[in-house]
Enzyme design. Structure first.
Site, PDB file in Angstrom:
ATOM      1  N   GLU A 490     115.308  10.266   2.329  1.00 60.13           N
ATOM      2  CA  GLU A 490     116.132  11.108   3.212  1.00 60.13           C
ATOM      3  C   GLU A 490     115.424  11.406   4.532  1.00 60.13           C
ATOM      4  O   GLU A 490     115.965  12.115   5.367  1.00 60.13           O
ATOM      5  CB  GLU A 490     116.510  12.402   2.492  1.00 60.13           C
ATOM      6  CG  GLU A 490     117.510  12.170   1.363  1.00 60.13           C
ATOM      7  CD  GLU A 490     117.749  13.411   0.512  1.00 60.13           C
ATOM      8  OE1 GLU A 490     116.799  14.200   0.335  1.00 60.13           O
ATOM      9  OE2 GLU A 490     118.874  13.578   0.019  1.00 60.13           O
ATOM     10  N   GLN A 603     110.572   9.623  -0.725  1.00 57.76           N
ATOM     11  CA  GLN A 603     110.522   9.227  -2.134  1.00 57.76           C
ATOM     12  C   GLN A 603     110.881   7.759  -2.208  1.00 57.76           C
ATOM     13  O   GLN A 603     111.410   7.205  -1.253  1.00 57.76           O
ATOM     14  CB  GLN A 603     111.473  10.063  -2.967  1.00 57.76           C
ATOM     15  CG  GLN A 603     112.953   9.772  -2.723  1.00 57.76           C
ATOM     16  CD  GLN A 603     113.871  10.674  -3.532  1.00 57.76           C
ATOM     17  OE1 GLN A 603     114.203  11.761  -3.131  1.00 57.76           O
ATOM     18  NE2 GLN A 603     114.253  10.214  -4.705  1.00 57.76           N
TER      19      GLN A 603
END
Lengths: 768, 768
Positions: A490, A603
């Site tokens: 993100e 991530q």
């Protein structure tokens, strides 16, 4: 606020010593739950210091009106919030008319709190000297029953030490509560009836807007030195509160005890106009058993949970405590009894994030529940999405998609989108892929194909339709491209051709096509029903295929890696190692634009694809991609370390794998992110389980069988876990140098270990 | 709500007939202002129907706490809101104790409203039959004095037609007002004193948080059939309101008139503790003149404005009305007297957009003010930014930039950023370029270099430093790239290598380097002062040069055009013509992600660069880019059509140029976007002026001289405009087939017309 006050213990979370500044953190860490409800470890008695009160009922939420700076078409109007429910645990304590309140006591000593993970209860004990100089010893025990999951029980004992005292217990119910996380300070609850009858009391209240009807209830029994006392209580009540006063003359060193039973019944399980009756029935069941017997049942229930789900770690108490804490909290949150419920990222431990369901469920939690419960539990998780397919189709339609294309929401309670940042809500669409992958994963693990013709295929078709419409043909590239997405990382928004999203989109279409073929051939009547419902044609399928066969995947010849997105190589590629530590975590130190144009990865992104589709790539390819991307990864999501741990283990880098493992296993217990007071990171706890089972244990499904490549961190003597594979329970015990396998029941089990086929006979330890 | 009720008239905006549903639109369209204050055309008397009350004081704003869904580091905490100020125009009217309120009258006939653009006043007349069956004729006239810009004057006359009547005027001041556009329903004003003295009244109030002190004042005189009446008023006052009652027995067909003078004095111009005294002084000036003489002055002031700024259009009344409306509203908003003020996108006509200063000022408004005022006005606009340089440096620092790099805010009141969408606030950084370009443009037009050594160079250095740090070197491209920006086309966010931004960044650096050289050579003492202040070195400059010389510009060999951004050619390139009309405007019909991945362009982006840097490119290149990009342009910004109109004219496409012109000239009068009730589009009005002068007239500066390539839409007989060029006023009159030039004063002027050099002698009409 890094914590070091939790005392290492294999089976318990223990805090010793009273410290005002830890209250909110401990309220999170000592949270309890039973899948149907849960609560923070708030004190029963009054506490006037800083506290974050929270008691939550599964599936009961409030649609809080969205707050945005600049409204954009398609934003959801409401954000479903986890809702603080009426308080049933409260017991005010008066000692000669002075109220017990640890925040104002003259002295608190021998304070101890224990969350007993093995048996499923929370206890507290302390000695407090009140403003009137009376010192009392207090012991409490509390649990939420797994078996009777509408009820919880509290045992609260007060012993005056220094002198006789008039002690009053004032158990109460209170629906005049508020939510910490409210956009407009709305009143969330409407209380319609407060009533009492003997030692029982009831508050009927429903949520505003969503109209969830609930009855919060309580009934207490009193004991003096373990002798039941019949005390006719004085009753006090208001519009939102009811309480009983139970006074007693207590001699020094006598113990006055209250057993308070309470909880919630809700109209998901009972008729809305029969909730008081339902509450009475539930109370009767609990009171008939009594506190001690109910506690015994609780211990048995938790023994059963641990029997399947326990992971032992030998030689590292903190690691042992960490993994059990994670497994316990997952079981507090979701037990799989009800397909209308799901796994909220904070479970029942806080309000942040609102909504109960993220892609975390499919991507991170499903493997844990498949392996540690029976397969019906995993099926419930899939069914949850099937039941929300219509809403996903509506959601896609609101964004301009047609013909039954389905876009599942980023965050939801009831299938409707709750999130409202365009770059997430509208663009982090890879969540659709994880939902399809979970269907594949369920079948791969359980060998139960029935779900697909019954329900799953419709989901796969809706998702395939979405991807098919979401791409466009690039004349320039002569390929189908996917513009304007946010990948799992993100820290990049509105990027073009995120490899992970493109890859899973292609896979979804291929898997839908393959499933259609199989259902058509093998489940004719299901196929007929589905075709009639979704109106699919050969022409449409061949149009899908064209997209899947011509999807664009950004690739760097120079680095021989797939590119996270089209522009990745234009970034200033400075590795995390070479980034000044003062700049970390970047999500707290940098403005958003700087994060976005940096190469730093929140991530696993490309590597998430390599995790899901491991067998599509060689180990060399994995290694190349891992070596390219991990050095740019800041792991600022709690979901990041587990995937990297599993991949490091696969690459034989056990030191690195163990380092990643440590970041996830005690994330909350050691409060890495200095935010545990807001609640726990429930979904990432499943990633911790995966790190051990799939990472260290190397568990995979290959050709319909379990396979293992067991490794062990050098810091450990051994570890063990169990998995329920197709209704056979296999226990795996890994020690330094050797691994033991044991299967329950009466059937043998064929597995692979380090590539070699092995047969495990029932109840016969096999050592490799 | 497309409007067709404004009656075409060359010099006036006229509405006839009373219509409840038009009130808010007309309140916008009939707005008045004088640069120091402005107001919507709210009625003086009570109106209980739907209305949007607005009276605004230049430079007085409120920092409204930002509301966002998800907070991001670097967001401003406050959004500066244009602030509805205390009401001074209010006059309640009672006819035999029944209050005049057009919303509740039995009948309203002969309603007429006129905004006289030539003379600068607003009038209203009607006959109303009240609930008590008395019919009165009302005539009002109102203006905000250009000369005494703290004061406005109202003449309000009531004539009972049907019978004698007791008529009471109740003029009042009211600071108990609210803002429509408030995030948290804060109270914006704190009233500290309400006082009166004879016929004068004062309300002292300051804004919360920003602490702008103001005194709102009024004084009235009364006339019966033009005879001054001495009426001792009854005074009523509260914490936030003061009013006088002036009753009179009025015979049928006698006229009772009030002259109300009122307005604001503010602590920007007076000591905060002397505001009542200042108000008294202002009132004395106004009262000594009286209503009629003040109105005469107003007419003279507007005659002076029109003398320089008027554009005549012959043969098209609606076009004539449109262009004058635009010119008038620009003059309502900003007259250039105070370098602390600027040009808000809604001027004094509404609250939307908050803040007063966007890049609109430099990109669109500066040319209008340069040509229609003296050069000090344009210089004030530049100085405004110079005065806010420190804040721009702070702003950049908050985003991680160093060493005096300056990022001007997207929206501001005082130099601090107000906007809070990351894709705009942090990424629409090309605004910095327009601010540098305005410095260049000012010098090019006025030949006044003094601004650069005195102030401008520091701004150029701060901006060059920003660009230098904002790019990064792409190993892959072996060029400097600029990642994660939003270009002028806000329908793309977080894109890489927006050509316009990269181009203007390079230009800014080059221009800063060139300016440094020139100042170093020609303004030694200024240079010394600046070097000491900003600490610039040769090494730094050569590092800038490296970036400017190696900037990346995306280019398509196939299409032979610069690409709007790296990913543009991957889009589904369907032209607007081929887009279903039902999908327009896309900003109302489509979700944001769909807009972002579409090829549709909100306003000139690459073409904005071709507009600013026209002489860097050949006409063939312009044509190629125009033909490539315009077909994808939806012109959903009010700033879009003017640039395209100018370029279409340059390409000899007068029909297209005229079509674009029509979209801008009556945007508000015809309410194209169905939103005029929220206020007018002030800054785009300057674009309308540019469309005629630069578009049809083809005015440019070439080698320090004016040049023209006059064309005329076939729908017009002729048009004329004037420009003040280096203190010489040139009038240009374009008719079908020929153009006349005339210069005021006593110096001749050398110009170019269609590439040919021509000398215009003073006061001698030259025809080409």
């Amino acid at each position: 606020m890094n914590q070091d006050y939790i005392i290492p213990n294999e089976w318990s979370i223990i805090e010793e010593g009273f410290n005002d500044s830890r209250i909110k953190s401990s309220e999170s860490l000592f949270s309890i739950g039973n899948g149907a409800m849960g609560q923070r470890a708030n004190f029963e008695e009054k506490y006037s210091g800083e506290t974050f009160q929270g008691s939550y009922i599964a599936g009961v939420y409030y649609p809080d009106k969205t707050r945005v700076g600049w409204w954009k078409n398609g934003y959801p109007e409401y954000f479903a919030k986890v809702l603080n429910a009426p308080n049933w645990i409260g017991i005010n304590i008066f000692i000669n008319d002075v109220q017990l309140d640890l925040h104002t006591c003259k002295k608190v000593v021998n304070f101890r709190r224990e969350l007993n993970m093995k048996e499923g209860w929370l206890s507290r004990s302390f000695e407090a000297t009140l403003l009137n100089d009376i010192t009392v010893r207090v012991e409490t025990k509390r649990f939420l029953s797994i078996d009777l999951d509408e009820v919880g029980a509290i045992e609260y004992s007060v012993t005056p030490i220094t002198s006789n005292a008039e002690i009053t217990f004032q158990p109460y119910l209170d629906s005049g509560i508020h939510n910490e996380d409210s956009n407009w300070d709305d009143q969330f609850w409407n209380t319609t009836n407060v009533s009492s009858n003997g030692n029982q009391a009831f508050i009927e209240a429903h949520t505003m807007k969503t109209n969830f009807h609930t009855c919060t209830f309580m009934e207490s029994t009193l004991l003096l030195n373990n002798e039941i006392q019949n005390i006719s209580p004085k009753v006090e009540s208001s519009d939102t509160n009811v309480s009983f006063y139970y006074p007693a003359h207590v001699k020094a060193n006598q113990t006055f005890t209250i057993h308070k039973f309470g909880g919630y019944v809700v109209d998901r399980n009972h008729a809305a106009n029969q909730l008081v009756t339902a509450a009475k029935n539930t109370l009767k069941l609990a009171l008939d058993l009594g506190f001690d017997r109910l506690l015994e049942q609780q211990k048995e229930a938790w023994a059963n949970i641990w029997e399947m789900a326990d992971i032992t770690i030998d030689g590292d108490v903190k690691a042992q405590q960490g993994i059990r804490f994670n497994i316990m909290q997952l079981n507090h949150t979701y037990l799989g009894k009800d397909a209308r419920l799901n796994i909220g990222p904070k479970g029942f431990t806080g309000e942040k994030y609102g909504g109960s369901t993220y892609w975390d469920t499919e991507a991170y939690c499903l493997p844990f529940y498949m392996a540690t419960k029976n397969q019906e539990v995993a099926k419930s998780l899939l069914t949850y999405r099937y039941n929300q397919l219509d809403k996903a189709i509506e959601n896609a339609a609101s964004l301009g998609f047609k013909n039954g294309a389905a876009l599942y929401p980023m965050v939801t309670m009831n299938g409707e989108e709750c999130h409202n940042e365009w770059e997430i809500t509208f663009e982090e669409i890879h969540r659709n892929g994880a939902i399809a992958f979970a269907i594949f994963n369920y079948y791969r693990y359980t060998n139960d194909y029935s779900y697909i013709p019954e329900k799953g295929l419709e989901v796969l078709i809706g998702i395939a339709r979405f991807w098919h419409q979401r791409v466009n043909f690039s004349e320039d590239k002569q390929k189908y491209v996917m513009l304007g997405v946010t990948g799992p990382n993100e820290y990049e928004n509105n990027i073009n051709n995120n490899w992970y999203t493109n890859y899973i989109a292609k896979w979804c279409i291929d898997y839908a096509l393959e499933s259609i073929e199989k259902v058509k051939d093998e489940y004719t009547s299901d196929f007929k029903r589905i075709v009639e419902k979704v109106n699919i044609s050969e022409a449409e399928l061949s149009s899908w295929k064209k997209v899947a066969d011509n999807m664009y995947f950004p690739y760097s010849e120079k680095h021989q890696v797939f590119l996270q997105q089209d522009g990745f190589l234009d970034k200033e590629l400075i590795t995390v190692e070479n980034l000044d530590k003062s700049q970390r975590p970047i999500n707290q130190k940098w403005s958003w634009d700087r994060i976005l144009r940096s190469p730093y990865i929140k991530q696993a992104d490309v590597l998430q694809g390599f995790y899901f589709f491991e067998d599509h790539f060689s180990t060399e390819e994995l290694e190349r991609h891992f070596d390219f991307y991990e050095p740019f990864t800041v792991h600022e999501s709690s979901l990041s370390p587990c995937v990297h741990s599993i991949q490091a283990a696969k690459l034989g880098r056990m030191d690195q794998a163990y380092t990643f493992y440590l970041r996830t296993s005690r994330l909350d217990l050691d409060d890495y992110n200095k935010e545990v007071e807001e609640g726990l990171h429930i979904t990432s706890m499943a990633g911790t389980w995966m790190s051990i089972v799939e990472g260290f244990g190397g568990m995979r499904i290959e050709d319909g069988s379990l396979s293992f490549t067991p490794q062990i961190p050098k810091q450990w003597k051994g570890y063990s876990f169990k998995v329920n594979f197709r209704n056979q329970v296999l226990k795996v015990i890994v020690n330094q140098g050797k691994t033991h396998f044991e299967v329950d029941g009466d059937k043998e089990l064929h597995i692979k270990v380090n590539g070699e086929k092995i047969t495990i006979s029932p109840n016969n330890l096999v050592t490799v």
